[in-house]
Motif scaffolding. Structure first.
Motif, mmCIF file in Angstrom:
data_model
loop_
_atom_site.group_PDB
_atom_site.id
_atom_site.type_symbol
_atom_site.label_atom_id
_atom_site.label_comp_id
_atom_site.label_asym_id
_atom_site.label_seq_id
_atom_site.Cartn_x
_atom_site.Cartn_y
_atom_site.Cartn_z
ATOM 1 N N GLU A 111 0.834 -1.206 0.000
ATOM 2 C CA GLU A 111 0.000 0.000 0.000
ATOM 3 C C GLU A 111 0.862 1.247 0.000
ATOM 4 O OE1 GLU A 111 -3.528 0.465 2.825
ATOM 5 O OE2 GLU A 111 -1.943 1.643 3.784
ATOM 6 N N ILE A 112 0.391 2.252 -0.725
ATOM 7 C CA ILE A 112 0.996 3.582 -0.693
ATOM 8 C C ILE A 112 -0.124 4.579 -0.484
ATOM 9 C CG2 ILE A 112 2.222 5.358 -1.998
ATOM 10 C CD1 ILE A 112 3.609 3.140 -3.543
ATOM 11 N N THR A 113 0.120 5.542 0.398
ATOM 12 C CA THR A 113 -0.849 6.622 0.615
ATOM 13 C C THR A 113 -0.063 7.915 0.789
ATOM 14 O OG1 THR A 113 -2.848 7.256 1.819
ATOM 15 C CG2 THR A 113 -1.050 6.330 3.127
ATOM 16 N N GLY A 114 -0.730 8.984 1.091
ATOM 17 C CA GLY A 114 -0.048 10.263 1.271
ATOM 18 C C GLY A 114 0.243 10.939 -0.061
ATOM 19 N N PHE A 115 1.189 11.867 -0.026
ATOM 20 C CA PHE A 115 1.519 12.632 -1.232
ATOM 21 C C PHE A 115 2.106 11.747 -2.332
ATOM 22 C CE2 PHE A 115 1.587 16.011 2.016
ATOM 23 C CZ PHE A 115 0.621 16.844 1.456
ATOM 24 N N GLU A 116 2.799 10.671 -1.946
ATOM 25 C CA GLU A 116 3.346 9.763 -2.952
ATOM 26 C C GLU A 116 2.223 9.129 -3.783
ATOM 27 O OE1 GLU A 116 6.386 5.975 -3.431
ATOM 28 O OE2 GLU A 116 5.805 6.613 -1.422
ATOM 29 N N ALA A 117 1.129 8.769 -3.129
ATOM 30 C CA ALA A 117 -0.012 8.188 -3.848
ATOM 31 C C ALA A 117 -0.595 9.198 -4.832
ATOM 32 C CB ALA A 117 -1.080 7.726 -2.865
ATOM 33 N N ILE A 118 -0.711 10.433 -4.419
ATOM 34 C CA ILE A 118 -1.229 11.481 -5.310
ATOM 35 C C ILE A 118 -0.320 11.638 -6.524
ATOM 36 C CG2 ILE A 118 -1.663 13.966 -5.536
ATOM 37 C CD1 ILE A 118 -2.618 13.867 -2.590
ATOM 38 N N ASP A 119 0.997 11.652 -6.296
ATOM 39 C CA ASP A 119 1.952 11.788 -7.400
ATOM 40 C C ASP A 119 1.824 10.640 -8.401
ATOM 41 O OD1 ASP A 119 2.927 14.115 -6.250
ATOM 42 O OD2 ASP A 119 4.667 13.123 -5.335
ATOM 43 N N ILE A 120 1.677 9.419 -7.897
ATOM 44 C CA ILE A 120 1.563 8.256 -8.775
ATOM 45 C C ILE A 120 0.270 8.314 -9.580
ATOM 46 C CG2 ILE A 120 1.303 5.740 -8.817
ATOM 47 C CD1 ILE A 120 3.261 5.702 -6.380
ATOM 48 N N ILE A 121 -0.826 8.674 -8.938
ATOM 49 C CA ILE A 121 -2.118 8.785 -9.634
ATOM 50 C C ILE A 121 -2.027 9.832 -10.744
ATOM 51 C CG2 ILE A 121 -4.530 9.508 -9.396
ATOM 52 C CD1 ILE A 121 -4.391 8.264 -6.528
ATOM 53 N N GLN A 122 -1.465 10.995 -10.430
ATOM 54 C CA GLN A 122 -1.339 12.052 -11.440
ATOM 55 C C GLN A 122 -0.467 11.598 -12.611
ATOM 56 O OE1 GLN A 122 0.076 15.341 -9.055
ATOM 57 N NE2 GLN A 122 -1.960 16.236 -8.973
ATOM 58 N N GLU A 123 0.612 10.913 -12.306
ATOM 59 C CA GLU A 123 1.506 10.417 -13.339
ATOM 60 C C GLU A 123 0.788 9.448 -14.279
ATOM 61 O OE1 GLU A 123 4.984 7.098 -13.391
ATOM 62 O OE2 GLU A 123 5.191 8.653 -11.864
ATOM 63 N N LEU A 124 0.027 8.523 -13.716
ATOM 64 C CA LEU A 124 -0.648 7.521 -14.542
ATOM 65 C C LEU A 124 -1.839 8.097 -15.307
ATOM 66 C CD1 LEU A 124 -0.449 4.446 -12.172
ATOM 67 C CD2 LEU A 124 0.828 4.832 -14.280
ATOM 68 N N LEU A 125 -2.516 9.079 -14.743
ATOM 69 C CA LEU A 125 -3.663 9.674 -15.436
ATOM 70 C C LEU A 125 -3.243 10.612 -16.550
ATOM 71 C CD1 LEU A 125 -6.185 10.247 -12.514
ATOM 72 C CD2 LEU A 125 -6.095 8.369 -14.172
ATOM 73 N N GLU A 126 -2.003 11.112 -16.502
ATOM 74 C CA GLU A 126 -1.490 11.982 -17.563
ATOM 75 C C GLU A 126 -1.189 11.209 -18.826
ATOM 76 O OE1 GLU A 126 1.895 14.005 -15.987
ATOM 77 O OE2 GLU A 126 0.696 15.386 -14.808
ATOM 78 N N ASP A 127 -0.876 9.914 -18.694
ATOM 79 C CA ASP A 127 -0.500 9.098 -19.853
ATOM 80 C C ASP A 127 -1.637 8.880 -20.804
ATOM 81 O OD1 ASP A 127 2.038 8.954 -18.909
ATOM 82 O OD2 ASP A 127 1.844 6.960 -18.054
#
Length: 79
Positions: A63-79
């Motif tokens: 599991e990942i949460t916090g700001f790292e989770a937000i960064d990963i979500i943004q990265e994957l949704l940009e693709d």
């Protein structure tokens, strides 16, 4: 066609699944890991998102949460 959620991801999110149900969405791949986001019901107020990284080779999840989770979500949704 929806991607089947691995049991290791469901087990890692155990408390969330128990309380809110089996609600995940597949976001994509990152560093050869499958990335799943736990989706809270729309009427739920929450803090940071919870994402789960799944390694299909050794069938493990974490599991990942916090700001790292937000960064990963943004990265994957940009693709």
């Amino acid at each position: 066609m929806e991607k089947e959620i691995p049991k290791q991801v469901i087990e890692e999110a155990g408390c969330l699944v128990e309380y809110y149900g089996n609600n995940f969405r597949f976001l994509g791949k990152r560093d050869n890991l499958d990335v799943y986001q736990f989706m809270f019901p729309e009427d739920t107020t929450t803090g940071f998102p919870f994402i789960y990284m799944y390694n299909s080779e050794n069938q493990t999840a974490y599991e990942i949460t916090g700001f790292e989770a937000i960064d990963i979500i943004q990265e994957l949704l940009e693709d």
